[in-house]
Design an enzyme around this catalytic site. Structure first.
Site, mmCIF file in Angstrom:
data_model
loop_
_atom_site.group_PDB
_atom_site.id
_atom_site.type_symbol
_atom_site.label_atom_id
_atom_site.label_comp_id
_atom_site.label_asym_id
_atom_site.label_seq_id
_atom_site.Cartn_x
_atom_site.Cartn_y
_atom_site.Cartn_z
ATOM 1 N N GLU A 131 0.829 -1.217 0.000
ATOM 2 C CA GLU A 131 0.000 0.000 0.000
ATOM 3 C C GLU A 131 0.863 1.267 0.000
ATOM 4 O O GLU A 131 0.560 2.230 -0.682
ATOM 5 C CB GLU A 131 -0.943 0.008 1.213
ATOM 6 C CG GLU A 131 -2.123 -0.930 1.086
ATOM 7 C CD GLU A 131 -3.058 -0.574 -0.064
ATOM 8 O OE1 GLU A 131 -3.100 0.587 -0.482
ATOM 9 O OE2 GLU A 131 -3.737 -1.497 -0.553
ATOM 10 N N TYR A 141 -6.780 6.493 4.301
ATOM 11 C CA TYR A 141 -6.962 5.476 3.262
ATOM 12 C C TYR A 141 -6.130 4.230 3.572
ATOM 13 O O TYR A 141 -6.628 3.104 3.543
ATOM 14 C CB TYR A 141 -6.592 6.018 1.863
ATOM 15 C CG TYR A 141 -6.333 4.864 0.931
ATOM 16 C CD1 TYR A 141 -7.398 4.144 0.402
ATOM 17 C CD2 TYR A 141 -5.032 4.417 0.663
ATOM 18 C CE1 TYR A 141 -7.183 3.014 -0.379
ATOM 19 C CE2 TYR A 141 -4.800 3.302 -0.104
ATOM 20 C CZ TYR A 141 -5.872 2.602 -0.631
ATOM 21 O OH TYR A 141 -5.652 1.483 -1.378
ATOM 22 N N ASP A 195 -10.048 5.323 -2.721
ATOM 23 C CA ASP A 195 -8.910 5.924 -3.410
ATOM 24 C C ASP A 195 -9.429 6.537 -4.714
ATOM 25 O O ASP A 195 -10.646 6.581 -4.952
ATOM 26 C CB ASP A 195 -7.795 4.897 -3.645
ATOM 27 C CG ASP A 195 -8.158 3.869 -4.711
ATOM 28 O OD1 ASP A 195 -9.349 3.814 -5.121
ATOM 29 O OD2 ASP A 195 -7.273 3.132 -5.153
#
Ligand code: SF4
Length: 402
Positions: free
Chosen positions: A50, A133, A151
């Site tokens: 990520e 996020y 996102d």
């Protein structure tokens, strides 16, 4: 925006949710990319992926991920690594604060969580470099918690599906997207659903949507209206800045001078050849002499222009004039120096936290900004073994320091 009086639309959306999640999950099962962190969904793997994928193309991200895992297979290995190693593994991905934060976060996990990645979303969010996020992505993908991820891909898909006709990152659209994401999330299936939404945005509902391949085509409002290419509504782009800059390579006894950028700088922690922006009315040659004096206290002159390197960053485009330099006879801040006969005494650093006279073949061990790496490779070869004659002036052994 189109009105979702969300209070009354909630029921409609909730009723619609399975009509969206079912075909989407089926499509994901059949079409998902075999990404390395999808084998087992270890929290460490999900976390690194990520962070790496922020501002990075998937193919590049996968290459970096595999290299990283080979070098640092565990959180403990990240925590134990020195910063040079971390920055070297990150070199080329940009936004180096991400790498430094990963390093800090690994140490925090070792100290506060016994080396085990925390599953609680608040504890995840408390780690350095993890925003809303990323915390949601790790909590849902690694730990299967019912938390939606939003996102740019998800924003695009939802803006098209529900024909949201105002700027997605601003109110009121941002709140609508948050509410929709909550309402659509199938309970107990967040890992697959969140990835499916993002994958659909990455592969099908792209800038130019490929609606004929989309599992949600029959439900999509903007497709139905023939305006999918007008969604999402984006803010006006800020123009790319053009930056003219200089850098200089100064050698002493076959060692090259490099300095480490300040931690809070744009390339904080990376090693560079000194230099900076060309000021108005300055020639590149004047600029490099001024920059060297300002940043190191060394009085230098241009021995030869080496090259001009052009490199694109996200918000600006740099034209970097690169010079081979030599010390001037009078070097007021580096007293006792005679050009061509001795190396200067320690520099007076103003834009760096450390300095070195380093052998060129060791440069690959230091993280460098992309344009400086290009210059180093051009001058010394990728292994640092082939110094150009123009730079090699035989001189005595330099002092070292940081
Ligand atoms: S139908 Fe087209 S615009 Fe609508 S979600 Fe699918 S790909 Fe995107």
């Amino acid at each position: 925006m189109k009105h979702f009086p969300l209070s009354s639309a909630d029921q409609l959306t909730a009723a619609l949710a399975p009509c969206i999640s079912r075909p989407l999950l089926l499509w994901f099962e059949q079409h998902k990319r075999p990404l390395p962190w999808r084998q087992g969904y270890s929290p460490y793997h999900v976390w690194i992926s990520e962070i790496m994928l922020q501002q990075t193309q998937m193919e590049r991200g996968v290459q970096y991920f595999l290299r990283w895992m080979k070098a640092l297979p565990s959180i403990a290995a990240v925590a134990a690594a020195d910063e040079e190693r971390i920055l070297c593994l990150w070199e080329g991905l940009g936004y180096y604060s991400r790498a430094r934060n990963l390093h800090k976060a690994a140490k925090q996990i070792m100290a506060e969580h016994g080396g085990v990645f925390p599953s609680d979303v608040k504890a995840i969010r408390a780690l350095p470099g993890i925003g809303e996020y990323t915390a949601a992505a790790i909590a849902s993908i690694a730990f299967e918690q019912d938390i939606p991820c939003i996102d740019a891909n998800v924003e695009r898909v939802l803006a098209r599906l529900f024909d949201i006709d105002s700027i997605v990152k601003q109110e009121p659209a941002a709140s609508s997207i948050r509410s929709l994401s909550q309402l659509l999330l199938p309970r107990g299936k967040a890992r697959a659903y969140n990835q499916a939404m993002m994958e659909l945005g990455a592969l099908i509902c792209t800038k130019k949507p490929r609606c004929t391949l989309c599992p949600l085509a029959t439900l999509c409002q903007s497709k139905h209206l023939g305006i999918a290419d007008q969604r999402p509504v984006l803010p006006q782009k800020t123009p790319v800045r053009l930056v003219d800059a200089v850098t200089g390579v100064l050698l002493c006894d076959k060692r090259v001078f490099i300095q480490k950028r300040l931690e809070n700088d744009v390339w904080g922690g990376l090693w560079e050849f000194p230099g900076g922006k060309i000021e108005q009315g300055e020639s590149p040659e004047q600029a490099i002499a001024r920059e060297f004096m300002e940043e190191t206290g060394f009085a230098v002159r241009v021995k030869q222009k080496i090259t001009v390197i052009r490199h694109n960053y996200t918000s600006y485009r740099i034209t970097l004039h690169c010079f081979a330099l030599e010390l001037l006879p009078a070097n007021p801040k580096a007293q006792g120096v005679q050009a061509g006969t001795a190396c200067p005494k320690p520099p007076v650093l103003t834009a760096a936290s450390a300095w070195l006279w380093e052998l060129p073949h060791k440069l690959p061990h230091y993280g460098q900004p992309a344009a400086h790496r290009k210059l180093a490779d051009m001058l010394f070869g990728q292994q640092g073994q082939a110094a150009l004659p123009l730079l090699s002036a035989p001189q005595p052994e330099p002092a070292q320091g940081q």
